[in-house]
Design an enzyme around this catalytic site. Structure first.
Site, PDB file in Angstrom:
ATOM      1  N   CYS A  33       0.813  -1.228   0.000  1.00 22.53           N
ATOM      2  CA  CYS A  33       0.000   0.000   0.000  1.00 22.53           C
ATOM      3  C   CYS A  33       0.843   1.275   0.000  1.00 22.53           C
ATOM      4  CB  CYS A  33      -0.948   0.008   1.190  1.00 22.53           C
ATOM      5  SG  CYS A  33      -2.109  -1.366   1.148  1.00 22.53           S
ATOM      6  N   HIS A  64      -3.379   7.380   2.008  1.00 28.74           N
ATOM      7  CA  HIS A  64      -3.769   6.053   1.528  1.00 28.74           C
ATOM      8  C   HIS A  64      -5.177   5.770   2.051  1.00 28.74           C
ATOM      9  CE1 HIS A  64      -3.968   1.894   0.689  1.00 28.74           C
ATOM     10  NE2 HIS A  64      -3.795   1.498   1.929  1.00 28.74           N
ATOM     11  N   ASN A 113     -10.054  -0.137  -0.480  1.00 29.64           N
ATOM     12  CA  ASN A 113      -8.595  -0.059  -0.425  1.00 29.64           C
ATOM     13  C   ASN A 113      -8.024  -0.630  -1.725  1.00 29.64           C
ATOM     14  OD1 ASN A 113      -5.867  -0.345   0.072  1.00 29.64           O
ATOM     15  ND2 ASN A 113      -6.119  -1.228   2.107  1.00 29.64           N
TER      16      ASN A 113
HETATM   17  O1  UT7 Z   1      -3.721  -0.768   3.527  1.00 33.57           O
HETATM   18  C1  UT7 Z   1      -3.194  -1.127   4.772  1.00 33.57           C
HETATM   19  C2  UT7 Z   1      -3.784  -2.388   5.165  1.00 33.57           C
HETATM   20  N1  UT7 Z   1      -5.030  -2.429   5.790  1.00 33.57           N
HETATM   21  C3  UT7 Z   1      -5.531  -1.629   6.730  1.00 33.57           C
HETATM   22  O2  UT7 Z   1      -5.076  -0.555   7.000  1.00 33.57           O
HETATM   23  C4  UT7 Z   1      -6.686  -2.160   7.500  1.00 33.57           C
HETATM   24  C5  UT7 Z   1      -6.506  -1.937   8.967  1.00 33.57           C
HETATM   25  N2  UT7 Z   1      -7.565  -2.490   9.795  1.00 33.57           N
HETATM   26  C6  UT7 Z   1      -8.843  -2.130   9.726  1.00 33.57           C
HETATM   27  O3  UT7 Z   1      -9.226  -1.326   8.903  1.00 33.57           O
HETATM   28  C7  UT7 Z   1      -9.827  -2.692  10.748  1.00 33.57           C
HETATM   29  O4  UT7 Z   1      -9.094  -3.337  11.777  1.00 33.57           O
HETATM   30  C8  UT7 Z   1     -10.838  -3.685  10.128  1.00 33.57           C
HETATM   31  C9  UT7 Z   1     -11.817  -2.923   9.258  1.00 33.57           C
HETATM   32  C10 UT7 Z   1     -10.114  -4.735   9.318  1.00 33.57           C
HETATM   33  C11 UT7 Z   1     -11.642  -4.352  11.247  1.00 33.57           C
HETATM   34  O5  UT7 Z   1     -12.260  -3.385  12.074  1.00 33.57           O
HETATM   35  P1  UT7 Z   1     -12.162  -3.528  13.662  1.00 33.57           P
HETATM   36  O6  UT7 Z   1     -12.957  -2.452  14.227  1.00 33.57           O
HETATM   37  O7  UT7 Z   1     -10.711  -3.599  14.018  1.00 33.57           O
HETATM   38  O8  UT7 Z   1     -12.902  -4.906  13.889  1.00 33.57           O
HETATM   39  P2  UT7 Z   1     -12.345  -6.224  14.583  1.00 33.57           P
HETATM   40  O9  UT7 Z   1     -11.351  -6.887  13.711  1.00 33.57           O
HETATM   41  O10 UT7 Z   1     -11.993  -5.898  15.982  1.00 33.57           O
HETATM   42  O11 UT7 Z   1     -13.663  -7.112  14.570  1.00 33.57           O
HETATM   43  C12 UT7 Z   1     -14.812  -6.770  15.342  1.00 33.57           C
HETATM   44  C13 UT7 Z   1     -15.867  -7.836  15.142  1.00 33.57           C
HETATM   45  C14 UT7 Z   1     -15.333  -9.256  15.301  1.00 33.57           C
HETATM   46  O12 UT7 Z   1     -16.324 -10.015  15.929  1.00 33.57           O
HETATM   47  P3  UT7 Z   1     -16.218 -10.365  17.509  1.00 33.57           P
HETATM   48  O13 UT7 Z   1     -14.922 -11.132  17.641  1.00 33.57           O
HETATM   49  O14 UT7 Z   1     -16.197  -9.047  18.191  1.00 33.57           O
HETATM   50  O15 UT7 Z   1     -17.446 -11.180  17.742  1.00 33.57           O
HETATM   51  C15 UT7 Z   1     -15.171  -9.735  13.870  1.00 33.57           C
HETATM   52  O16 UT7 Z   1     -15.306 -11.130  13.736  1.00 33.57           O
HETATM   53  O17 UT7 Z   1     -16.384  -7.747  13.815  1.00 33.57           O
HETATM   54  C16 UT7 Z   1     -16.332  -9.038  13.196  1.00 33.57           C
HETATM   55  N3  UT7 Z   1     -16.114  -8.846  11.771  1.00 33.57           N
HETATM   56  C17 UT7 Z   1     -17.120  -8.671  10.883  1.00 33.57           C
HETATM   57  N4  UT7 Z   1     -18.451  -8.605  11.035  1.00 33.57           N
HETATM   58  C18 UT7 Z   1     -19.201  -8.394   9.942  1.00 33.57           C
HETATM   59  C19 UT7 Z   1     -14.939  -8.807  11.083  1.00 33.57           C
HETATM   60  N5  UT7 Z   1     -15.167  -8.626   9.782  1.00 33.57           N
HETATM   61  C20 UT7 Z   1     -16.502  -8.521   9.624  1.00 33.57           C
HETATM   62  C21 UT7 Z   1     -17.339  -8.310   8.519  1.00 33.57           C
HETATM   63  N6  UT7 Z   1     -18.673  -8.252   8.717  1.00 33.57           N
HETATM   64  N7  UT7 Z   1     -16.866  -8.154   7.267  1.00 33.57           N
END
Ligand code: UT7
Length: 324
Positions: free
Chosen positions: A114, A251, A281
């Site tokens: 990225c 980004h 992204n």
């Molecule tokens: O380009 C550089 C690379 N990428 C990035 O910069 C991405 C960086 N990270 C992020 O943008 C965020 O961490 C994410 C968008 C990937 C995730 O958001 P988050 O607020 O950190 O969520 P989380 O991973 O803590 O997940 C929260 C909950 C989990 O459920 P439990 O364990 O709380 O029951 C996940 O299983 O959300 C669940 N979850 C989803 N639910 C519905 C994860 N993905 C999804 C989904 N739909 N697609």
């Protein structure tokens, strides 16, 4: 005389097919509400089965040449950032060279995921500063749809395909007062964080293409910290403060990361270019696509201070500060 690289053209290309969050929610356990709330993404573009990274790049490059009012013979070098090349080799940049009908100069790829566009721009700028090139095409182009695990809801909702290109040219200027062009570049990497964001395949490890794997929460945590610190580094190197920034072009991974970085530097939200809602992204393509959108909207004016910045797998991160 002081020589700096100025941006003389910009082009964007997005595949035709729009995929909404609702469409993804029909095949995986997710919802439009979750994706919008956690990322700001509403939709993304996905390349056609036969559309390769080079095809997207060629379209963006052609538009950049047109907006610059140049011909392909004016280009000395193509530097293309991608983590999704057409083939393991040769460089996708050489496919673009062929597609543009360019038979002179050189073309190569840069891989910093990225942050790829910032790395490519820094390299291109150095070529111009030392006088080894006059006019350089810098491209970010990706087809991340090819390396996503479409059954993994934690990653498949986050990415899209696209390409953006800019052309930079050397400009000799007589004074260092209000010097135009790329004023400084700042690159970083830290390979200890490999496991938080990587592809579990490759010719030398598994002999497969592999799929993107990410510990989103860890990447998120590092993203705001690293992007805010490299932004401060770029400002400090130019004796500027956050109020001097006219446009921040970050980004586009997650709206919450963009907001968090801007808040850390107390930047007004109106100065931050956001396209993650429409593009998701697009890795190395995200900055030139966001920049192209801002230029098409007539936002950026001559002498504006524009800062580009990114963070991605590796980890890699970096920034370029430009007086337009
Ligand atoms: O380009 C550089 C690379 N990428 C990035 O910069 C991405 C960086 N990270 C992020 O943008 C965020 O961490 C994410 C968008 C990937 C995730 O958001 P988050 O607020 O950190 O969520 P989380 O991973 O803590 O997940 C929260 C909950 C989990 O459920 P439990 O364990 O709380 O029951 C996940 O299983 O959300 C669940 N979850 C989803 N639910 C519905 C994860 N993905 C999804 C989904 N739909 N697609």
């Amino acid at each position: 005389m002081i020589r700096r690289s100025i941006v003389v053209g910009c082009g964007c290309y997005l595949p035709q097919r729009v995929v909404t969050n609702e469409e993804l929610a029909r095949s995986i356990d997710t919802s439009d509400e979750w994706v919008r709330k956690r990322t700001g993404i509403v939709e993304r573009r996905i390349a056609d089965e036969n559309e390769k990274t080079s095809d997207l790049a060629i379209n963006a490059a052609k538009e950049a040449i047109k907006t610059a009012g140049l011909s392909v013979n004016d280009i000395d070098l193509i530097v293309l950032a991608t983590a999704t090349p057409d083939e393991t080799f040769p460089a996708t940049a050489t496919r673009v060279q062929e597609g543009l009908g360019m038979t002179k100069g050189a073309a190569f790829d840069v891989q910093a995921v990225c942050t790829g566009f910032i790395y490519a721009l820094n390299i291109a700028d150095n070529f111009i500063r030392v006088g080894q090139a006059e006019t350089v095409m810098v491209i970010g182009a990706e087809t991340f749809s090819r390396i996503l695990d479409w059954d993994d809801r934690t990653t498949s909702v986050l990415f899209g395909d696209g390409a953006g290109a800019i052309i930079i040219q050397g400009l000799e200027q007589s004074s260092d007062k209000n010097l135009r062009g790329i004023l400084s570049n700042h690159l970083h990497s830290d390979g200890r964080h490999h496991d938080f964001l990587y592809v579990d395949g490759g010719p030398s490890s598994t002999k497969t293409v592999g799929h993107l794997r990410m510990e989103g929460r860890e990447v998120f945590r590092h993203a705001i910290k690293n992007m805010a610190s490299v932004l401060e580094e770029a400002l400090e190197a130019n004796n500027l403060s956050p109020e001097d920034i006219d446009w921040l072009v970050p980004h586009q991974a997650n709206k919450r990361i963009i907001d968090g970085t801007a808040q850390k530097l107390k930047l007004a939200p109106e100065k931050v270019i956001v396209t993650v809602d429409r593009h998701a992204n697009t890795s190395a393509a995200s900055i030139p696509l966001a920049l192209g959108t801002a230029l098409n909207d007539g936002l950026i004016k001559e002498q504006d201070i524009v800062v580009l910045e990114a963070m991605g797998g590796g980890f890699t991160w970096g920034a370029s500060l430009i007086r337009w």
